[in-house]
Design a protein around this motif. Structure first.
Motif, PDB file in Angstrom:
ATOM      1  N   GLY A  26      35.112  45.447  23.465  1.00 47.50           N
ATOM      2  CA  GLY A  26      35.729  46.764  23.493  1.00 47.50           C
ATOM      3  C   GLY A  26      35.342  47.633  24.673  1.00 47.50           C
ATOM      4  O   GLY A  26      35.889  48.729  24.835  1.00 47.50           O
ATOM      5  N   PHE A  27      34.405  47.159  25.510  1.00 55.31           N
ATOM      6  CA  PHE A  27      33.971  47.940  26.673  1.00 55.31           C
ATOM      7  C   PHE A  27      34.694  47.441  27.923  1.00 55.31           C
ATOM      8  O   PHE A  27      34.718  46.243  28.206  1.00 55.31           O
ATOM      9  CB  PHE A  27      32.458  47.821  26.875  1.00 55.31           C
ATOM     10  N   ASP A  28      35.268  48.387  28.680  1.00 51.86           N
ATOM     11  CA  ASP A  28      35.882  48.040  29.961  1.00 51.86           C
ATOM     12  C   ASP A  28      34.768  47.853  30.983  1.00 51.86           C
ATOM     13  O   ASP A  28      34.178  48.826  31.467  1.00 51.86           O
ATOM     14  CB  ASP A  28      36.837  49.147  30.419  1.00 51.86           C
ATOM     15  N   VAL A  29      34.473  46.603  31.330  1.00 49.52           N
ATOM     16  CA  VAL A  29      33.341  46.297  32.209  1.00 49.52           C
ATOM     17  C   VAL A  29      33.730  46.474  33.670  1.00 49.52           C
ATOM     18  O   VAL A  29      33.057  47.172  34.435  1.00 49.52           O
ATOM     19  CB  VAL A  29      32.829  44.864  31.958  1.00 49.52           C
ATOM     20  N   THR A  30      34.824  45.844  34.071  1.00 54.82           N
ATOM     21  CA  THR A  30      35.247  45.884  35.473  1.00 54.82           C
ATOM     22  C   THR A  30      36.666  45.354  35.562  1.00 54.82           C
ATOM     23  O   THR A  30      37.254  44.934  34.557  1.00 54.82           O
ATOM     24  CB  THR A  30      34.313  45.033  36.352  1.00 54.82           C
ATOM     25  N   ASP A  31      37.223  45.367  36.762  1.00 56.08           N
ATOM     26  CA  ASP A  31      38.507  44.726  37.029  1.00 56.08           C
ATOM     27  C   ASP A  31      38.286  43.534  37.944  1.00 56.08           C
ATOM     28  O   ASP A  31      37.513  43.631  38.908  1.00 56.08           O
ATOM     29  CB  ASP A  31      39.483  45.695  37.706  1.00 56.08           C
ATOM     30  N   ILE A  32      38.948  42.432  37.644  1.00 55.98           N
ATOM     31  CA  ILE A  32      38.971  41.285  38.555  1.00 55.98           C
ATOM     32  C   ILE A  32      40.037  41.578  39.601  1.00 55.98           C
ATOM     33  O   ILE A  32      41.219  41.749  39.265  1.00 55.98           O
ATOM     34  CB  ILE A  32      39.295  39.988  37.788  1.00 55.98           C
ATOM     35  N   ASP A  33      39.630  41.663  40.866  1.00 50.31           N
ATOM     36  CA  ASP A  33      40.569  42.071  41.914  1.00 50.31           C
ATOM     37  C   ASP A  33      41.769  41.133  41.996  1.00 50.31           C
ATOM     38  O   ASP A  33      42.917  41.572  41.997  1.00 50.31           O
ATOM     39  CB  ASP A  33      39.850  42.140  43.263  1.00 50.31           C
ATOM     40  N   LEU A  34      41.492  39.833  42.076  1.00 48.08           N
ATOM     41  CA  LEU A  34      42.560  38.834  42.068  1.00 48.08           C
ATOM     42  C   LEU A  34      42.165  37.703  41.127  1.00 48.08           C
ATOM     43  O   LEU A  34      41.043  37.176  41.199  1.00 48.08           O
ATOM     44  CB  LEU A  34      42.809  38.263  43.465  1.00 48.08           C
ATOM     45  N   TRP A  35      43.095  37.341  40.240  1.00 53.31           N
ATOM     46  CA  TRP A  35      42.891  36.237  39.297  1.00 53.31           C
ATOM     47  C   TRP A  35      43.842  35.126  39.706  1.00 53.31           C
ATOM     48  O   TRP A  35      45.069  35.316  39.718  1.00 53.31           O
ATOM     49  CB  TRP A  35      43.184  36.717  37.879  1.00 53.31           C
ATOM     50  N   LEU A  36      43.291  33.979  40.094  1.00 56.29           N
ATOM     51  CA  LEU A  36      44.100  32.872  40.603  1.00 56.29           C
ATOM     52  C   LEU A  36      44.105  31.715  39.617  1.00 56.29           C
ATOM     53  O   LEU A  36      43.062  31.382  39.025  1.00 56.29           O
ATOM     54  CB  LEU A  36      43.557  32.356  41.942  1.00 56.29           C
ATOM     55  N   TYR A  37      45.272  31.080  39.490  1.00 53.51           N
ATOM     56  CA  TYR A  37      45.400  29.907  38.622  1.00 53.51           C
ATOM     57  C   TYR A  37      46.091  28.819  39.421  1.00 53.51           C
ATOM     58  O   TYR A  37      47.077  29.072  40.130  1.00 53.51           O
ATOM     59  CB  TYR A  37      46.232  30.252  37.390  1.00 53.51           C
ATOM     60  N   SER A  38      45.581  27.606  39.322  1.00 61.89           N
ATOM     61  CA  SER A  38      46.188  26.490  40.047  1.00 61.89           C
ATOM     62  C   SER A  38      46.240  25.248  39.162  1.00 61.89           C
ATOM     63  O   SER A  38      45.343  25.016  38.341  1.00 61.89           O
ATOM     64  CB  SER A  38      45.417  26.182  41.331  1.00 61.89           C
ATOM     65  N   ARG A  39      47.295  24.481  39.341  1.00 58.15           N
ATOM     66  CA  ARG A  39      47.491  23.233  38.611  1.00 58.15           C
ATOM     67  C   ARG A  39      47.168  22.094  39.567  1.00 58.15           C
ATOM     68  O   ARG A  39      47.955  21.767  40.448  1.00 58.15           O
ATOM     69  CB  ARG A  39      48.928  23.132  38.115  1.00 58.15           C
ATOM     70  N   ILE A  40      45.987  21.513  39.389  1.00 55.01           N
ATOM     71  CA  ILE A  40      45.522  20.477  40.311  1.00 55.01           C
ATOM     72  C   ILE A  40      46.206  19.146  40.029  1.00 55.01           C
ATOM     73  O   ILE A  40      46.630  18.436  40.940  1.00 55.01           O
ATOM     74  CB  ILE A  40      43.992  20.313  40.210  1.00 55.01           C
TER      75      ILE A  40
END
Length: 341
Positions: A26-40
């Motif tokens: 329930g606590f807003d800790v931080t923001d992830i600037d960029l979240w990347l997903y890749s299909r290897i």
């Protein structure tokens, strides 16, 4: 810097989301600037976190510590720090901790050779469109739904998250039909949440790739019906809860039977077989990553285009979801054409 890097990673073939909130208990800790997903490959996926804050004092060493901890907390595969710092020692330290450092030299070259994609909305512009609807807060909290949906990416790519995304996506699909003057914004939000669903199902499929199609269908249906615990996990939780009711409530056994029957009836009425049969198809599963990228592109395109211009694979996924929600495809399409007119 974030928009520049997002353009870079999109061109490199990643699925990219900017500004993913990391929430703990329930606590807003931080923001992830960029979240990347890749299909290897068919059995391998990677999630990468990028810390890309553009500050006068880079504090790169501290940021390497920070992003590595964030990677562990979010169970991501990799972590990257983008910094204007150019000292070789910073890159060496990052290498020792398993964090890739994109230094000032790289960023300088990137800034001269590339620029943020002008055909896409920034996150600020995307949320600005939501804010233009003055009743968006009291009419279901549109911005809050999108922000919560983003935060689930940092929590888990699982059927639990998928089921929450399905609820929010259904809301925006219904808004696209009923709110004619806000149809474009509702569809943008729908497309974005649908991209999260496609990514999560693609991630879950890596565990199912060696199963026969009928087995995959049953397992996917089970996930969408009961969540990540599956039917066995839910039954265990239900048995414990009903045992406590029987033990401590007056007329406990009768209440327990009534609750158990009601829960089982509601679960049986869920038409998750539609989702299981659809996503279990090989031709669907192998295109989910591309479909996720396309959904996200539709959501963020500066010049808005309806999904009728998209690939048949994307339209098939959306049609499947509409069937699952019990939303008439013709009604949805008619609303789209009305909005376009």
């Amino acid at each position: 810097m974030e928009e520049l890097l997002r353009s870079y990673f999109l061109k490199a073939g990643y699925y990219v989301v900017r500004g993913v909130p990391f929430v703990y208990e329930g606590f807003d800790v931080t923001d992830i600037d960029l979240w990347l997903y890749s299909r290897i490959s068919s059995v391998s996926r990677e999630v990468t976190l990028v810390d890309a804050k553009n500050k006068k004092t880079p504090q790169a060493i501290e940021r390497i510590f920070w992003v590595q901890g964030l990677r562990i907390a979010s169970k991501a595969t990799n972590a990257i720090v983008a910094t204007t710092e150019k000292r070789q020692e910073v890159k060496n330290f990052g290498r020792e901790l398993g964090v890739l450092v994109l230094d000032g030299a790289f960023l300088g070259k990137l800034a001269h050779s590339d620029e943020p994609n002008s055909t896409r909305l920034t996150d600020e512009e995307f949320f600005g469109k939501i804010n233009e609807y003055s009743f968006s807060k009291i009419d279901g909290d549109w911005r809050g739904r999108v922000t919560l949906s983003k935060s689930l990416l940092a929590h888990s790519l699982s059927f639990d998250s998928c089921n929450l995304w399905l609820e929010h996506a259904r809301f925006f699909a219904e808004q696209a039909i009923t709110k004619g003057n806000q149809r474009e914004t509702a569809l943008r939000c729908l497309y974005l949440v649908c991209s999260f669903i496609a990514v999560a199902v693609d991630y879950c499929m890596k565990e199912l790739s060696f199963h026969e199609q009928s087995e995959r269908s049953a397992l996917i249906k089970d996930g969408f019906t009961y969540g990540s615990r599956g039917s066995n996990g839910l039954k265990k939780v239900l048995n414990v809860a009903m045992g406590l009711v029987e033990q401590h409530a007056s007329d406990g056994p009768a209440i327990s039977r009534q609750v158990r029957t009601s829960v089982e009836k509601q679960l049986a009425q869920m038409n998750t077989a539609i989702l299981g049969e659809f996503f279990a198809r090989y031709e669907v599963a192998r295109t989910l990553f591309a479909v996720a990228r396309e959904f996200e592109q539709l959501a963020m395109a500066r010049d808005f285009a309806f999904h009728k211009t998209a690939s048949i694979e994307l339209r098939s996924v959306l049609s499947c979801l509409l069937d699952f929600w019990g939303i008439d495809r013709v009604m949805f399409s008619d609303a789209q054409l009305t909005g376009q007119g």
